[in-house]
Structures are given as structure tokens and as C-alpha cells.
Design a protein around this motif. Structure first.
Motif, PDB file in Angstrom:
ATOM      1  N   TYR A 304       4.659  27.847   8.210  1.00 40.75           N
ATOM      2  CA  TYR A 304       3.222  27.739   7.942  1.00 40.75           C
ATOM      3  C   TYR A 304       2.780  28.765   6.906  1.00 40.75           C
ATOM      4  O   TYR A 304       2.002  28.444   5.984  1.00 40.75           O
ATOM      5  N   ARG A 305       3.271  29.988   7.048  1.00 41.17           N
ATOM      6  CA  ARG A 305       2.918  31.026   6.084  1.00 41.17           C
ATOM      7  C   ARG A 305       3.451  30.700   4.690  1.00 41.17           C
ATOM      8  O   ARG A 305       2.795  30.979   3.680  1.00 41.17           O
ATOM      9  N   ILE A 344      -0.234  40.231   2.410  1.00 38.53           N
ATOM     10  CA  ILE A 344       1.103  40.571   1.919  1.00 38.53           C
ATOM     11  C   ILE A 344       1.258  39.970   0.527  1.00 38.53           C
ATOM     12  O   ILE A 344       1.077  38.759   0.342  1.00 38.53           O
ATOM     13  N   LEU A 345       1.565  40.820  -0.439  1.00 40.90           N
ATOM     14  CA  LEU A 345       1.699  40.387  -1.830  1.00 40.90           C
ATOM     15  C   LEU A 345       3.169  40.182  -2.167  1.00 40.90           C
ATOM     16  O   LEU A 345       4.030  40.987  -1.796  1.00 40.90           O
ATOM     17  N   HIS A 346       3.419  39.101  -2.902  1.00 41.10           N
ATOM     18  CA  HIS A 346       4.776  38.799  -3.356  1.00 41.10           C
ATOM     19  C   HIS A 346       4.721  38.406  -4.824  1.00 41.10           C
ATOM     20  O   HIS A 346       4.033  37.441  -5.193  1.00 41.10           O
ATOM     21  N   CYS A 347       5.425  39.154  -5.647  1.00 39.19           N
ATOM     22  CA  CYS A 347       5.493  38.890  -7.081  1.00 39.19           C
ATOM     23  C   CYS A 347       6.955  38.632  -7.439  1.00 39.19           C
ATOM     24  O   CYS A 347       7.758  39.574  -7.475  1.00 39.19           O
ATOM     25  N   ASP A 414       0.050  36.177   1.040  1.00 38.68           N
ATOM     26  CA  ASP A 414       0.258  35.679   2.397  1.00 38.68           C
ATOM     27  C   ASP A 414      -0.704  36.406   3.326  1.00 38.68           C
ATOM     28  O   ASP A 414      -0.747  37.627   3.366  1.00 38.68           O
ATOM     29  N   GLY A 415      -1.467  35.662   4.071  1.00 37.27           N
ATOM     30  CA  GLY A 415      -2.426  36.294   4.966  1.00 37.27           C
ATOM     31  C   GLY A 415      -3.749  35.543   4.962  1.00 37.27           C
ATOM     32  O   GLY A 415      -3.846  34.410   4.488  1.00 37.27           O
ATOM     33  N   PRO A 416      -4.771  36.175   5.525  1.00 38.06           N
ATOM     34  CA  PRO A 416      -4.824  37.574   5.987  1.00 38.06           C
ATOM     35  C   PRO A 416      -4.303  37.743   7.413  1.00 38.06           C
ATOM     36  O   PRO A 416      -4.173  36.786   8.158  1.00 38.06           O
TER      37      PRO A 416
END
Length: 582
Positions: A304-305, A344-347, A414-416
Motif C-alpha cells: 500500500y505504501r 519518508i523521502l526517497h530520491c 511516503d507518509g504521513p
């Protein structure tokens, strides 16, 4: 300093009582399983073959099943966020228990490590006993192929043995990399090794499917220790004439007194007769029942995330602040968040696998869709991220319209997810203490109050911010001044009490800036006198419950925690909440 038991129970008592209950539950589970197998030592063939090693291995396995089942639940962040924001969890005390999810996760992890050592030691004894107590009468029950077989073959040449060895190595890596020293010095090692949990669970599923330990399926037809007239008697002793007749399946009649009754076949003055040979079958892997539910729940949540964060955000602004702090503002369709939450940050251009949590400093509202984070540039990931965002730009501040945007790297959010600071608006009085960049969770709360404070329960906010250099206060100086002026215009200057502390100075009187006169008058040199501060707040808010929220260094956190547990003469109770940098 007197200890208030009521405050202690509110802040620490619930956690300590829960930990005591959890440890007691594990001890009870171990002891009951141990006794269950210990009582079978004199009745069952497998128990007689392995002895106490079987009892300890099965008892420790029951504890491991329980903890491997529950260790994943605190990591279901979406579930915790939903519970925290759900009206079904109306009690603030119950919601505060959700803040202990990390503590519960660590407790389960430590329990798994301890009982894994016990489990491994017991199985080493079992491997030796399988080799030494090899029984030709029960070939299907033996794990060894012959008497005296090297026990190391059972460890490295069987599926349960080999998977167990690999699981021990994986668990060792995860535990050592989870220590405070490694997490602080190199977070990447902790992150990568902790994701080996999926390998651990796959090996666990294979480990329990080996079928080494077996149970007897025909206890009625062949009770352990029974007399088999067709085999045992004729092979090992002279058969008396009285036994040459056909026997019924069972007899409770005592033997004639003139007959010599073989001792192994006599029990309580009567004999049980076997009707067939013993049959053995592998135990169904009960571990599957324990871990399948939480593992499926966790996998569904991760799916889901992934779907939710699959679309990159649109970066609208990148602002470089003093003291190596970067602000990133962005928009995303259908993104909602509550003040105090984090994302959550993803680069992918920074790292294909790594992602890092950052507290929201600006939440989307009904009138604006923009949300943002402030991140301090410390470590390889944040340095590479900053370089990508500010590439070919020498400006300290860059805010461009969306249609004039330069091409930023793709960024996924991703979030919050929930945090303890969401509760700060649910107290009538709150004390928020920030250390340095620890101000970020309170920035979103201040932004929310700027949009409107009357709809919240909060009626007075004490905001304490401690920084080492004067430049750091400029991160949110505009926000603080705007909120201060708004409350003055609404005739509520007492709604927020702002105190700024500059802990290090070169002796020259400094100000934050000419345009920040409202803050300059609240700037103090040195560190806060926490005891006096708590006494003053307690005196001004007699017989009230005050929420204490801290995000900063452990030294400040421990001091506030101790003061929250202390008693005062005003009947004021402090409830402590915190978020740590590590």
C-alpha cells in the motif's frame, strides 16, 4: 526533588508496567512449554532420546514464535497512524501507548536475541543426543543415519540445521548494527542490515518445515513402553508358555504370581499390550500460524505504501537557510497530513534503496496544498540530496513559479506517519521544547495555529527553543513573528509564550535581525533554568494537566523527563512526550 507517583505513572509507569507484563508473559510461556515436554520424558520415545535438550529447545521456540509474531506490528506505521487519528481510540492515555511502539519493537528484538542463544544451545545438545542415542527400533524417529554420526552433519547437511546457522548470522548482523554507536556513526549500516529481516523470515519458514522433530500418531494402538508380544518379547527374552496364546489388545489383569514379569513392561501392577508398531509423523510447523498474520499485514502495508508513494511529488521551492539547513516545499495530489506528523523521502538519484524520515514543517490545508520539510545537511545522503537540488544555483534562496521550474530530481514521499507531537494540540496547556533542528515538529504546529487556533483544545503554548548560534533562529523567525503579531491583533498575546535561548556566545550582544524586534526581546543568553521554568508554569496553571513535548539532545530530554515526574505544590501534572534524533 520529590517524586510524584501520579506523574510517574502517567509518564513512565505505564511503560514499566507493560514491560514487566511482557517479560512475565515470556517467562510464563517458556516455563509452561518446558513443563509440558518435561512431563513427557518418561512416556514418549523422542523425549527419551533427546532429554532436557528437547524441553529447552521447544520452550525457547514458543517464546521465539510469540516475539517473531509481534515484532513486526510496531513497524506497521500506517496502521499506527490510522489508530492514532481514529475516533475509536478516544483515550489520550491509550494513544500515548502507541508512542511506545519503538520501545516495544526493541524489547521484542532483544527477547528474540536472548532466546535464540538458548534455542541454539539446546539444539546443539539435541544434535549430539541424536547421534549418541541412535535407536534401530525407531528408524523414522532418528535424525542421524547411524550411531556416532558427526553432529556437525546434522547442522550443515540438513535444511533445519543449515537455515538455523544462516539465521544466527543474519540475527547477529542485525543486532550488532542496531546498537546506538553504529546507528549514530553510520546509519546506512543499520538501515541495510535491518532490511535483512525479510531474509530472516524466509529462512524461518524453511527452518520449521524440515520435520526433524516427530510425534507418534498411534498412541492408542502403541502406548509408549507397551509390550509387543510379536516382536519385543520374542527377540529379547524367553517367552513363557502363558504368553503363547493370543493376547487381546489390552489387558488389565495382573500376571500370575509365579511368573517372572519383565520390569520394563510392568507399570502400576498391570501391563499394556501393543497392537501395532509405532508410527511417527513430523509436527506441523506451528510457527507458520504465528508469523503468517503479522507478516502478511506488514507486506500488505508495504505494498500500500509503495502504491501510495509511487507518484513523485512536484517540488515548488528549495530554500537554503543558515547553518546548513535546507527547506524543500512541494505539492502532491490528495496529500493530507496532521501537524506533528512526518514523511519518508526517497530520491533514487541519491540512493536507489535508502529513504529517510523528516518531520513536516508545513502541512497542507484547505486553502493551500503546499507542504514542506526542513532538513539539516549532515551525512552523505543529505549532502548528495542538497547538491542535486541546488545544482548550478549560487542563490541562497530559490523560489520559482511552477511553470518556470528547473528540473529537480525525482522525489518520492511516503507518509504521513504519526508521532507524539500530534497530541500537543489536544492539551489545554502545552510546553514545547526544541533543541536546534529539533524545532521542526513544532514548526508545523505553529503554522497550523497561524491558520486558526480557536478550533483546537490548546489555550496556552509555552515554546522554548535552544540553539548554539544566532543564525539558527532565522529558520523560523518570520513564522514566529507573524504568529506573535496575529495573536496581538486578536487580543490574545498570552496564547503563546516564546523563549529563545542562545547557549553559546562570543560575548558580543547579538540580535536575530532588525526586523525581528518581537523575538529580540525574548532572546536570552545561556541555558534555561529548567527547574524554575517548571515551577513558574505549574504556578500559572494550577491543578491542570500540561503536555510536555521535547525534540532535542538526550541531555535536555532526560532533564525534562525527570522534572515531569517530580511533584509540585500547585497540583499541576506534567505528561512527558519526546522524539529523539536517533
Amino acid at each position: 526533588m520529590a517524586l510524584s507517583w501520579r506523574s510517574w505513572l502517567a509518564n513512565e509507569g505505564s511503560k514499566h508496567l507493560f514491560l514487566f507484563f511482557w517479560l512475565s508473559l515470556n517467562a510464563w510461556c517458556f516455563w509452561k512449554t518446558f513443563l509440558l515436554y518435561y512431563q513427557g520424558l518418561q512416556y514418549y520415545y523422542l523425549h527419551q532420546m533427546l532429554g532436557l535438550g528437547l524441553c529447552v529447545s521447544r520452550a525457547s521456540a514458543s517464546v521465539l514464535n510469540l516475539n517473531c509474531c509481534l515484532v513486526l506490528l510496531p513497524m506497521c506505521r500506517v496502521l499506527l497512524a490510522v489508530l492514532r487519528g481514529s475516533q475509536k481510540v478516544a483515550s489520550r492515555k491509550t494513544r500515548r501507548l502507541l508512542d511506545k511502539s519503538k520501545t516495544f519493537h526493541v524489547t521484542c528484538g532483544v527477547t528474540i536475541c536472548i532466546f535464540s542463544v538458548l534455542h541454539v544451545a539446546a539444539h546443539l545438545v539435541n544434535a549430539f543426543n541424536f547421534s549418541e542415542n541412535y535407536n534401530e527400533d525407531f528408524l523414522s524417529l532418528n535424525a542421524a543415519n547411524y550411531r556416532g554420526e558427526d553432529p556437525r552433519k546434522l547442522l550443515f547437511a540438513t535444511v533445519p540445521g543449515l537455515t538455523g546457522v544462516i539465521m544466527v548470522l543474519v540475527l547477529f548482523l542485525m543486532c550488532t548494527a542496531s546498537t546506538y554507536a553504529i546507528r549514530v556513526s553510520n546509519y546506512d549500516i543499520f538501515w541495510y542490515t535491518h532490511n535483512l529481516f525479510f531474509v530472516f523470515y524466509m529462512l524461518l519458514i524453511l527452518h520449521v518445515s524440515g520435520g526433524v522433530l516427530k510425534y507418534q500418531t498411534n498412541l492408542e494402538e502403541h502406548p509408549p513402553g507397551c509390550f509387543n508380544p510379536n516382536k519385543t518379547l520374542r527377540e529379547n527374552m524367553t517367552v513363557p508358555k502363558a504368553f503363547e496364546e493370543t493376547f487381546p489388545d489390552y489387558t488389565t489383569e495382573p500376571f500370575p504370581e509365579d511368573l517372572s514379569i519383565p520390569e520394563p513392561f510392568v507399570q502400576n501392577n498391570f501391563m499394556r499390550i501393543c497392537s501395532e508398531e509405532p508410527k511417527f509423523q513430523s509436527h506441523f510447523p506451528e510457527t507458520w500460524f504465528w508469523i503468517s498474520g503479522p507478516l502478511c499485514l506488514y507486506c500488505v502495508e508495504r505494498l500500500y505504501r509503495y502504491i501510495r508513494s509511487n507518484k513523485p511529488v512536484t517540488i515548488t521551492a528549495v530554500i537554503s537557510h543558515p547553518s546548513n539547513v535546507l527547506e524543500v516545499r512541494m505539492v502532491k495530489d490528495d496529500f493530507t497530513a496532521r501537524p506533528g506528523q512526518y514523511v519518508i523521502l526517497h530520491c533514487p538519484r541519491v540512493s536507489a534503496l535508502e529513504s529517510h524520515p523528516f518531520t513536516l514543517t508545513m502541512c497542507p490545508t484547505d486553502t493551500k496544498a503546499t507542504f514542506g520539510v526542513h532538513l539539516k545537511v549532515v551525512g552523505d545522503w543529505t549532502e548528495r540530496f542538497r547538491d542535486l537540488l541546488l545544482l548550478h544555483s549560487n542563490q541562497d534562496t530559490e523560489i520559482l513559479p511552477i511553470f518556470q521550474q528547473r528540473r529537480y530530481p525525482k522525489l518520492y514521499v511516503d507518509g504521513p506517519f504519526g508521532s507524539p507531537f500530534e497530541e500537543s494540540l489536544n492539551y489545554e496547556v502545552s510546553l514545547c521544547v526544541a533543541g536546534g533542528i529539533g524545532v521542526t515538529p513544532f514548526a508545523s504546529i505553529l503554522n497550523t495555529l497561524l491558520d486558526g487556533w480557536k478550533c483546537y483544545k490548546l489555550r496556552r503554548l509555552y515554546f522554548i527553543w535552544v540553539c548554539r548560534d544566532i543564525e539558527s533562529f532565522r529558520w523560523f523567525a518570520d513564522l514566529l513573528c507573524t504568529l506573535h503579531n496575529k495573536l496581538w491583533q486578536e487580543n490574545r498575546p498570552d496564547y503563546i509564550n516564546i523563549q529563545l535561548y542562545l547557549s553559546q556566545t562570543d560575548g558580543i550582544q547579538k540580535i536575530i535581525g532588525e526586523k525581528y524586534q518581537a523575538l529580540n526581546s525574548r532572546l536570552l543568553i545561556g541555558r534555561p533554568q529548567w527547574k524554575l521554568l517548571f515551577d513558574e508554569i505549574a504556578k500559572c496553571n494550577r491543578r491542570k494537566t500540561i503536555g510536555v513535548f521535547c525534540c532535542g539532545p538526550n541531555k535536555i530530554s532526560k532533564t525534562l523527563h525527570k522534572l515531569s515526574n517530580s511533584s509540585n505544590s500547585y497540583g499541576t501534572r506534567f505528561e512527558y512526550n519526546k522524539e529523539s534524533f536517533s
